[in-house]
Every structure is written in C-alpha cells, then in structure tokens.
Design a protein around this motif. Structure first.
Motif, PDB file in Angstrom:
ATOM      1  N   ASP A 121       0.988  -1.270  -0.273  1.00 56.11           N
ATOM      2  CA  ASP A 121       0.021   0.018   0.140  1.00 56.11           C
ATOM      3  C   ASP A 121       0.910   1.260  -0.084  1.00 56.11           C
ATOM      4  OD1 ASP A 121       0.029  -0.837   2.931  1.00 56.11           O
ATOM      5  OD2 ASP A 121      -0.249   1.405   2.804  1.00 56.11           O
ATOM      6  N   GLU A 122       0.214   2.167  -0.778  1.00 52.23           N
ATOM      7  CA  GLU A 122       0.861   3.425  -0.870  1.00 52.23           C
ATOM      8  C   GLU A 122       1.520   4.222   0.268  1.00 52.23           C
ATOM      9  OE1 GLU A 122       1.150   4.412  -4.716  1.00 52.23           O
ATOM     10  OE2 GLU A 122       0.977   6.130  -3.788  1.00 52.23           O
ATOM     11  N   ALA A 123       0.568   4.154   1.592  1.00 55.78           N
ATOM     12  CA  ALA A 123       0.923   5.000   2.765  1.00 55.78           C
ATOM     13  C   ALA A 123       1.847   4.333   3.252  1.00 55.78           C
ATOM     14  CB  ALA A 123      -0.343   4.949   3.523  1.00 55.78           C
ATOM     15  N   THR A 124       2.281   2.997   3.498  1.00 57.54           N
ATOM     16  CA  THR A 124       3.303   2.393   4.041  1.00 57.54           C
ATOM     17  C   THR A 124       4.527   2.664   3.289  1.00 57.54           C
ATOM     18  OG1 THR A 124       1.889   0.736   4.982  1.00 57.54           O
ATOM     19  CG2 THR A 124       4.222   0.461   5.216  1.00 57.54           C
ATOM     20  N   LYS A 125       4.224   2.578   1.867  1.00 61.77           N
ATOM     21  CA  LYS A 125       5.515   2.866   0.973  1.00 61.77           C
ATOM     22  C   LYS A 125       6.027   4.324   1.256  1.00 61.77           C
ATOM     23  CE  LYS A 125       4.679   0.000  -2.788  1.00 61.77           C
ATOM     24  NZ  LYS A 125       4.230   0.242  -4.251  1.00 61.77           N
ATOM     25  N   ARG A 126       5.068   5.232   1.393  1.00 62.81           N
ATOM     26  CA  ARG A 126       5.403   6.442   1.282  1.00 62.81           C
ATOM     27  C   ARG A 126       6.285   6.737   2.685  1.00 62.81           C
ATOM     28  NH1 ARG A 126       0.455   9.079   0.622  1.00 62.81           N
ATOM     29  NH2 ARG A 126       0.488   8.294  -1.727  1.00 62.81           N
ATOM     30  N   ILE A 127       6.040   6.153   3.932  1.00 60.03           N
ATOM     31  CA  ILE A 127       6.862   6.285   5.113  1.00 60.03           C
ATOM     32  C   ILE A 127       8.261   5.745   4.577  1.00 60.03           C
ATOM     33  CG2 ILE A 127       7.050   5.199   7.260  1.00 60.03           C
ATOM     34  CD1 ILE A 127       4.197   5.147   7.443  1.00 60.03           C
TER      35      ILE A 127
ATOM     36  N   VAL B 192       6.406  -4.411  -4.774  1.00 58.61           N
ATOM     37  CA  VAL B 192       6.172  -5.209  -3.615  1.00 58.61           C
ATOM     38  C   VAL B 192       7.465  -5.261  -2.707  1.00 58.61           C
ATOM     39  CG1 VAL B 192       5.601  -7.214  -2.315  1.00 58.61           C
ATOM     40  CG2 VAL B 192       4.735  -6.785  -4.680  1.00 58.61           C
ATOM     41  N   TRP B 193       7.342  -4.774  -1.170  1.00 58.55           N
ATOM     42  CA  TRP B 193       8.413  -4.994  -0.415  1.00 58.55           C
ATOM     43  C   TRP B 193       8.064  -5.810   0.626  1.00 58.55           C
ATOM     44  CZ3 TRP B 193      13.078  -2.208  -0.001  1.00 58.55           C
ATOM     45  CH2 TRP B 193      13.171  -1.064  -0.995  1.00 58.55           C
ATOM     46  N   ILE B 194       8.860  -7.037   0.885  1.00 58.57           N
ATOM     47  CA  ILE B 194       8.519  -7.898   1.857  1.00 58.57           C
ATOM     48  C   ILE B 194       9.397  -7.608   3.037  1.00 58.57           C
ATOM     49  CG2 ILE B 194       8.717 -10.268   2.521  1.00 58.57           C
ATOM     50  CD1 ILE B 194       8.235 -11.106  -0.417  1.00 58.57           C
ATOM     51  N   LEU B 195       8.929  -7.149   4.254  1.00 59.28           N
ATOM     52  CA  LEU B 195       9.631  -6.944   5.410  1.00 59.28           C
ATOM     53  C   LEU B 195       9.718  -8.166   6.146  1.00 59.28           C
ATOM     54  CD1 LEU B 195      10.805  -4.811   7.358  1.00 59.28           C
ATOM     55  CD2 LEU B 195       8.585  -4.423   8.172  1.00 59.28           C
ATOM     56  N   ALA B 196      10.885  -8.664   6.462  1.00 56.45           N
ATOM     57  CA  ALA B 196      11.138  -9.900   7.372  1.00 56.45           C
ATOM     58  C   ALA B 196      11.457  -9.588   8.762  1.00 56.45           C
ATOM     59  CB  ALA B 196      12.541 -10.710   6.622  1.00 56.45           C
TER      60      ALA B 196
ATOM     61  N   GLU C 278       5.337   1.265  13.674  1.00 52.78           N
ATOM     62  CA  GLU C 278       4.021   1.992  13.815  1.00 52.78           C
ATOM     63  C   GLU C 278       3.168   1.671  12.550  1.00 52.78           C
ATOM     64  OE1 GLU C 278       4.052   5.853  15.042  1.00 52.78           O
ATOM     65  OE2 GLU C 278       1.876   6.066  15.169  1.00 52.78           O
ATOM     66  N   ALA C 279       3.662   1.772  11.536  1.00 52.37           N
ATOM     67  CA  ALA C 279       2.644   1.558  10.127  1.00 52.37           C
ATOM     68  C   ALA C 279       2.153   0.344  10.150  1.00 52.37           C
ATOM     69  CB  ALA C 279       3.635   2.020   9.326  1.00 52.37           C
ATOM     70  N   ILE C 280       2.904  -0.727  10.589  1.00 50.11           N
ATOM     71  CA  ILE C 280       2.486  -2.126  10.251  1.00 50.11           C
ATOM     72  C   ILE C 280       1.743  -2.702  11.506  1.00 50.11           C
ATOM     73  CG2 ILE C 280       4.030  -2.384   8.267  1.00 50.11           C
ATOM     74  CD1 ILE C 280       5.468  -4.341  10.105  1.00 50.11           C
TER      75      ILE C 280
END
Ligand code: FMN
Length: 201
Positions: free
Chosen positions: A56-62, A102-106, A155-157
């Motif tokens: 999602d755009e909002a998290t990517k923007r962070i 897509v970003w995958i956060l491990a 915080e975002a996730i």
C-alpha cells in the motif's frame, strides 16, 4: 518467467537487482517466494519469523520518506568499481522506493543480543532471493530499515513490541538492461583457511 533453473546456476547468478519496473507482481508469486523462505533452516525449528508484504502507498510513502537519508550498509567508502556500482545502485533504489511494486519486510522474535540470536531470519531471506531469481524477479537484501526508520515502520504495520525488523526485500521485474548474471567475488581460495587461520592451500 521460468522456475526451471539449476540450483548452482541460481546461486552463482543471484546478484542484487535494484532497477525494477513498476509493473505489478502477482500475489501468487509473492506467496511462492515466501513459501521458499519458510523452508529455510532456523534455530531449533522454532520459526520465529514473519513476512509483512507491503504494497500500500501509505506505508511505502513512509519508507520513501526515510530510506534515502539512511546510511548505506557498506563498511566505509567504496574502494573498488564493484563496490561503487553497488553503492550507485543502492542509491537508485533509495530514490525509487515508490516504484517498487512489493516490499517484503522480514521480521523476527528472538531473546538475545548476540549475533546468532537473530540469525535465523537470514537463511529464509536468502531462500526468498533465490526463489525470486528462479521466477525472474529482481530483488536484493536491504537493511536500511534497521538503521533509519524502524520506529516509523513498526507503527505503520502494527508490529508487536517483541518482534524486530531484520531486512526489507523489494520484489519487481528487472528493468531492460538489468539482468541476473555472475556475481563478482574474491576467490574462495583467498577466504578459505585449512585447519588454521592463514593456511590457504
Ligand atoms: C546483511 C546485508 C545487508 C545489506 N543491506 C543492503 C541495503 O541496505 N541496501 C542495498 O541496496 N543493498 C544491501 N545489501 C546488498 C549488498 O549490497 C549486495 O549483496 C552486495 O553489494 C553484492 O551484490 P551482488 O550480489 O549484486 O554482487 C545487503 C546485503 C547484506 C548481506
């Protein structure tokens, strides 16, 4: 796209690909990449890992707000052409966070501060990079999140307090002119020591 690739071909050509197209990556492929990740070895098979798919755009923007200003991971300034290429390419990715589909956060949960405590996440990340390679997806292990914007991304996730971020993996189709190929590494003979440090046969 082909997943019929030999193990050694995949390992020998799985270089960092940071120049990615904006074209979407199907969720099904993202799931398959994570399926490969969870096959990895891990301490005591306790599997204290999680993989947050960020689209999602909002998290990517962070991420985009903080990622470029965060220091690069290399140990000092680039001293070889290969290091300089990696630095330039890392900067390109930093300036194009929003383009990555897509970003995958491990993330991981572990009890200690020693290097081995959190290490179980990295074999999973490597498995995911190899799976991406097999599917023809570009990717790279990144760690800027650890140094620059962990609180904001937590915080975002909504990451629980006892979990920590380990790596962020962009996934996307390589741009034209950027493809997998042989990696540049010092020879194994230079870094192999037989029985005693310095004994290099
Ligand atoms: C622990 C670790 C941290 C890394 N952190 C980053 C990073 O934050 N950003 C980035 O663009 N690449 C990062 N990389 C990727 C390395 O720069 C890359 O593996 C190295 O330059 C070799 O690239 P090559 O496989 O294309 O030859 C990291 C790799 C590792 C193993």
């Amino acid at each position: 796209m082909s997943e019929d690739i030999g193990l050694f071909e995949a390992m020998y050509t799985q270089r960092a690909l940071r120049y990615l197209k904006t074209d979407p990556v199907p969720d099904d492929l993202v799931r398959k990449v994570i399926e490969a990740g969870i096959r990895a070895p891990n301490g005591g098979n306790s599997q204290q890992w999680g993989f947050v798919v960020i689209k999602d755009e909002a998290t990517k923007r962070i991420v985009a707000e903080h990622y470029p200003a965060t220091a690069r991971p290399n140990h000092g300034e680039a001293t070889t052409a290969s290091e300089q290429r990696a630095a330039d390419s890392a900067d390109y990715l930093a300036q194009h966070v929003m383009d990555v589909p897509v970003w995958i956060l491990a993330v991981t949960r572990h009890p200690g501060t020693d290097i081995h405590n959190g290490a179980s996440i990295y074999p999973a990340v490597q498995n995911m990079l190899l799976a991406a390679r097999a599917y023809g997806l570009g990717s790279v292990l990144t760690t800027r999140v650890r140094r620059g914007f962990e609180p904001q991304i937590r915080e975002a996730i909504g990451l629980p307090d006892d979990w920590v971020t380990a790596a962020m993996i962009p996934l996307g189709w390589p741009q034209d002119g950027h493809r997998y190929g042989p990696t540049t590494r010092r020879p194994a003979s230079e870094v192999t020591h037989w029985d005693r440090w310095g004994n290099q046969g």
